[in-house]
Structures are given as structure tokens and as C-alpha cells.
Design a protein around this motif. Structure first.
Motif, PDB file in Angstrom:
ATOM      1  N   TYR A   1       9.465   5.172  29.139  1.00 29.20           N
ATOM      2  CA  TYR A   1      10.268   6.341  28.650  1.00 29.20           C
ATOM      3  C   TYR A   1      11.271   5.914  27.670  1.00 29.20           C
ATOM      4  N   ASP A   2      11.980   4.882  28.361  1.00 29.10           N
ATOM      5  CA  ASP A   2      13.254   4.491  27.504  1.00 29.10           C
ATOM      6  C   ASP A   2      12.751   3.565  26.140  1.00 29.10           C
ATOM      7  N   HIS A   3      12.157   2.670  26.347  1.00 27.79           N
ATOM      8  CA  HIS A   3      11.624   1.791  25.443  1.00 27.79           C
ATOM      9  C   HIS A   3      10.296   2.009  24.442  1.00 27.79           C
ATOM     10  N   TYR A   4       9.550   2.955  24.929  1.00 28.21           N
ATOM     11  CA  TYR A   4       8.176   3.090  23.993  1.00 28.21           C
ATOM     12  C   TYR A   4       8.059   4.515  23.925  1.00 28.21           C
ATOM     13  N   HIS A   5       8.767   5.444  24.652  1.00 26.99           N
ATOM     14  CA  HIS A   5       8.474   6.946  24.269  1.00 26.99           C
ATOM     15  C   HIS A   5       9.767   7.386  23.745  1.00 26.99           C
ATOM     16  N   ASP A   6      10.747   6.752  23.356  1.00 27.13           N
ATOM     17  CA  ASP A   6      11.795   7.270  22.942  1.00 27.13           C
ATOM     18  C   ASP A   6      11.892   8.117  21.536  1.00 27.13           C
ATOM     19  N   PHE A   7      10.739   7.965  20.842  1.00 28.61           N
ATOM     20  CA  PHE A   7      10.353   8.954  19.700  1.00 28.61           C
ATOM     21  C   PHE A   7      10.336  10.429  19.994  1.00 28.61           C
ATOM     22  N   PHE A   8      10.027  10.777  21.337  1.00 31.84           N
ATOM     23  CA  PHE A   8       9.864  12.138  21.608  1.00 31.84           C
ATOM     24  C   PHE A   8      11.203  12.952  21.781  1.00 31.84           C
ATOM     25  N   PRO A   9      12.159  12.391  22.703  1.00 33.62           N
ATOM     26  CA  PRO A   9      13.614  13.002  22.722  1.00 33.62           C
ATOM     27  C   PRO A   9      14.259  12.772  21.207  1.00 33.62           C
ATOM     28  N   ALA A  10      13.930  11.804  20.414  1.00 33.77           N
ATOM     29  CA  ALA A  10      14.723  11.899  19.130  1.00 33.77           C
ATOM     30  C   ALA A  10      13.971  12.966  18.054  1.00 33.77           C
ATOM     31  N   LEU A  60      15.172  17.162  15.219  1.00 29.95           N
ATOM     32  CA  LEU A  60      14.927  17.296  13.738  1.00 29.95           C
ATOM     33  C   LEU A  60      15.095  18.643  13.406  1.00 29.95           C
ATOM     34  N   PRO A  61      15.446  19.076  12.279  1.00 29.60           N
ATOM     35  CA  PRO A  61      15.835  20.459  11.907  1.00 29.60           C
ATOM     36  C   PRO A  61      14.625  21.555  12.052  1.00 29.60           C
ATOM     37  N   THR A  62      13.586  21.233  11.995  1.00 29.89           N
ATOM     38  CA  THR A  62      12.425  22.536  12.038  1.00 29.89           C
ATOM     39  C   THR A  62      11.393  21.936  13.315  1.00 29.89           C
ATOM     40  N   SER A  63      10.789  23.303  13.554  1.00 29.61           N
ATOM     41  CA  SER A  63       9.842  22.695  14.851  1.00 29.61           C
ATOM     42  C   SER A  63       8.657  22.260  14.189  1.00 29.61           C
ATOM     43  N   ARG A  64       8.382  22.243  12.781  1.00 24.19           N
ATOM     44  CA  ARG A  64       7.228  21.659  12.487  1.00 24.19           C
ATOM     45  C   ARG A  64       7.412  20.046  12.270  1.00 24.19           C
ATOM     46  N   GLU A  65       8.666  19.829  12.071  1.00 23.11           N
ATOM     47  CA  GLU A  65       9.233  18.433  11.880  1.00 23.11           C
ATOM     48  C   GLU A  65       9.256  17.889  13.261  1.00 23.11           C
ATOM     49  N   VAL A  66       9.614  18.382  14.014  1.00 24.82           N
ATOM     50  CA  VAL A  66       9.655  18.075  15.501  1.00 24.82           C
ATOM     51  C   VAL A  66       8.109  17.812  15.971  1.00 24.82           C
ATOM     52  N   VAL A  67       7.289  18.718  15.816  1.00 28.13           N
ATOM     53  CA  VAL A  67       5.801  18.348  16.135  1.00 28.13           C
ATOM     54  C   VAL A  67       5.266  17.112  15.399  1.00 28.13           C
ATOM     55  N   ALA A  73       8.308  21.265  28.893  1.00 28.50           N
ATOM     56  CA  ALA A  73       9.816  22.176  29.144  1.00 28.50           C
ATOM     57  C   ALA A  73      10.584  22.252  27.791  1.00 28.50           C
ATOM     58  N   SER A  74      10.772  20.599  27.421  1.00 32.34           N
ATOM     59  CA  SER A  74      11.551  20.429  26.457  1.00 32.34           C
ATOM     60  C   SER A  74      11.345  21.141  25.148  1.00 32.34           C
ATOM     61  N   LEU A  75       9.720  20.958  24.853  1.00 28.93           N
ATOM     62  CA  LEU A  75       9.414  21.530  23.708  1.00 28.93           C
ATOM     63  C   LEU A  75       9.492  23.023  23.555  1.00 28.93           C
ATOM     64  N   ARG A  76       9.306  23.755  24.625  1.00 35.39           N
ATOM     65  CA  ARG A  76       9.338  25.107  25.065  1.00 35.39           C
ATOM     66  C   ARG A  76      10.864  25.517  24.559  1.00 35.39           C
ATOM     67  N   GLU A  77      11.812  24.777  25.003  1.00 35.70           N
ATOM     68  CA  GLU A  77      13.210  25.079  24.768  1.00 35.70           C
ATOM     69  C   GLU A  77      13.505  24.798  23.437  1.00 35.70           C
ATOM     70  N   ARG A  78      12.880  23.804  22.799  1.00 30.69           N
ATOM     71  CA  ARG A  78      13.229  23.564  21.437  1.00 30.69           C
ATOM     72  C   ARG A  78      12.567  24.592  20.597  1.00 30.69           C
ATOM     73  N   PHE A  79      11.351  25.172  21.003  1.00 27.59           N
ATOM     74  CA  PHE A  79      10.744  26.036  19.882  1.00 27.59           C
ATOM     75  C   PHE A  79      11.417  27.681  20.077  1.00 27.59           C
ATOM     76  N   GLU A  80      12.029  27.811  21.319  1.00 28.59           N
ATOM     77  CA  GLU A  80      12.796  29.136  21.605  1.00 28.59           C
ATOM     78  C   GLU A  80      13.914  29.010  20.671  1.00 28.59           C
ATOM     79  N   VAL A 130       3.226  28.887  24.645  1.00 31.74           N
ATOM     80  CA  VAL A 130       1.596  28.429  24.373  1.00 31.74           C
ATOM     81  C   VAL A 130       1.926  27.418  23.405  1.00 31.74           C
ATOM     82  N   LEU A 131       2.960  27.281  22.333  1.00 30.26           N
ATOM     83  CA  LEU A 131       2.989  26.334  21.621  1.00 30.26           C
ATOM     84  C   LEU A 131       3.182  25.007  22.208  1.00 30.26           C
ATOM     85  N   ALA A 132       4.034  24.966  23.189  1.00 25.53           N
ATOM     86  CA  ALA A 132       4.485  23.885  23.850  1.00 25.53           C
ATOM     87  C   ALA A 132       3.272  23.198  24.634  1.00 25.53           C
TER      88      ALA A 132
END
Length: 204
Positions: free
Chosen positions: A63-72, A76-83, A132-139, A155-157
Motif C-alpha cells: 500500500y505504501d510503496h505501490y498503491h500510493d496513487f490511490f490516496p493521492a 484531486l479537485p473533481t470526482s472525475r479526476e479522482v477516478v 469507503a474512502s471513495l464514497r466519502e470523497r464523492f459525498e 453506488v459510484l464507489a
């Protein structure tokens, strides 16, 4: 005085990560781990505990070394950019290494026995945390007006996670990064925005 450890812990963790990523938790044996790390079984036990404890350390490293793109991406400013960032990061990671295709979070617990049940639940929990992190970001996006008021953030998450899991399965089967990115673009083409909602209303 205790005996000085004669191997580099970080290197051993990275070697173990590679084996688990390639074979999954259940199919990885202690022989695989000792051969990959160059560390004998007693020393592995001493440093990390049992196989389950070692795998949990590996998950943290992954998670720390390879999946760090996810929390980063969540910043981002918009939900579409996040996804879009998450999809691109996944497509790149899942095809980066010829001998380690797919995603450790998805493939680590496949076809597990009863003995591996705690690991299976840990991986399920890790994926649930991501959702859950995605759902909170979309909210938050909904509150900011970036998503329409009718958007169902749960549903989006789940949709995003389902696409990610599908990409991981396809990558494991040898699908190319270009094709995974095309799949991601197809998924993004349906992403809800206020402008698309207005356009739909005008054309109806």
C-alpha cells in the motif's frame, strides 16, 4: 546479547512481496519465501513471526510503496479526476512487471483454505476501506456541486471498485496496459456531472 540480524529487513520484505504478488497467499510456501529472500526459515520467524504476520507486513508495504496513487488521487479537485487518476494508476501498476501482473489486494486471497480465512478477511477489509474512502470523497464532491444531487455515492464507489477488480483480473490474464486504459476511458464516459445531467434533461 541477542544475535545480530544478518539480513536487510526491507530487502527481505520486498522479496516476499514479489512472491506473494505473483503467487497469492495460499500458494506461497515457506520454501518460496526462503528462496526469494535468501533468509532461512528460523530467521524469517524471528524477524516477522509466521507467514500470516509476514503477509500483513507485505500488505502495508504494498500500500505504501505501490498503491500510493490511490490516496493521492483522492486529493484531486473533481470526482472525475479522482477516478481517472485511480484507473490510470491501476492500469500502470497492474502491468508494470511481467512477472507480477494484477493487484495483490485482489489476487492475494483467491481460492484460500480455512487456514487462510483471516487473510481473506483482511483483504476484504482493505478493499472495503478503499471503497469507503471513495464514497466519502464523492459525498464531498456532491456537497461542492461537482456531482449532481441525484448521484448515489455508494453506488459510484462500488462501481469504481468493480472496474478496478475487473482490470486486475484482466491484467493477470495478460491484457495490455493500453487495453486497460481504454476500458477505464469507457467507464469514465458514463461519469455523472451536472452538465451531463442538464444536457440529458434538454434532450428528453
Amino acid at each position: 546479547m541477542g544475535r545480530t540480524r544478518e539480513f536487510d529487513v526491507e530487502q527481505a520484505l520486498e522479496a516476499a512481496l514479489s512472491v506473494f504478488w505473483r503467487k497469492g497467499y495460499e500458494a506461497t510456501s515457506y520454501t518460496d519465501l526462503t528462496q526469494a529472500t535468501g533468509v532461512e526459515r528460523p530467521a524469517l520467524y524471528s524477524a516477522f513471526g509466521n507467514k500470516e504476520a509476514l503477509f500483513r507486513r507485505v500488505l502495508e508495504r504494498y500500500y505504501d510503496h505501490y498503491h500510493d496513487f490511490f490516496p493521492a488521487a483522492l486529493e484531486l479537485p473533481t470526482s472525475r479526476e479522482v477516478v481517472a487518476r485511480i484507473f490510470r494508476g491501476a492500469a500502470e501498476l497492474q502491468t508494470r512487471y511481467p512477472d507480477k501482473k494484477g493487484c495483490l489486494f485482489v489476487h492475494g486471497d483467491l481460492a484460500g483454505s480455512d487456514d487462510a480465512e483471516p487473510i481473506r478477511h483482511s483483504l476484504i477489509d482493505a478493499r472495503a476501506d478503499g471503497e469507503a474512502s471513495l464514497r466519502e470523497r464523492f459525498e464531498r464532491a456532491k456537497q461542492e456541486g461537482d456531482l449532481p444531487e441525484t448521484a448515489n455515492c455508494a453506488v459510484l464507489a462500488t462501481f469504481v471498485m468493480a472496474v478496478l477488480h475487473g482490470m486486475a483480473v484482466q491484467a493477470k490474464a495478460g491484457v495490455s496496459r493500453n487495453m486497460l486504459e481504454a476500458v477505464a476511458e469507457q467507464a469514465l464516459s458514463t461519469w455523472p456531472t451536472k452538465s451531463s445531467l442538464l444536457s440529458g434533461g434538454k434532450s428528453s
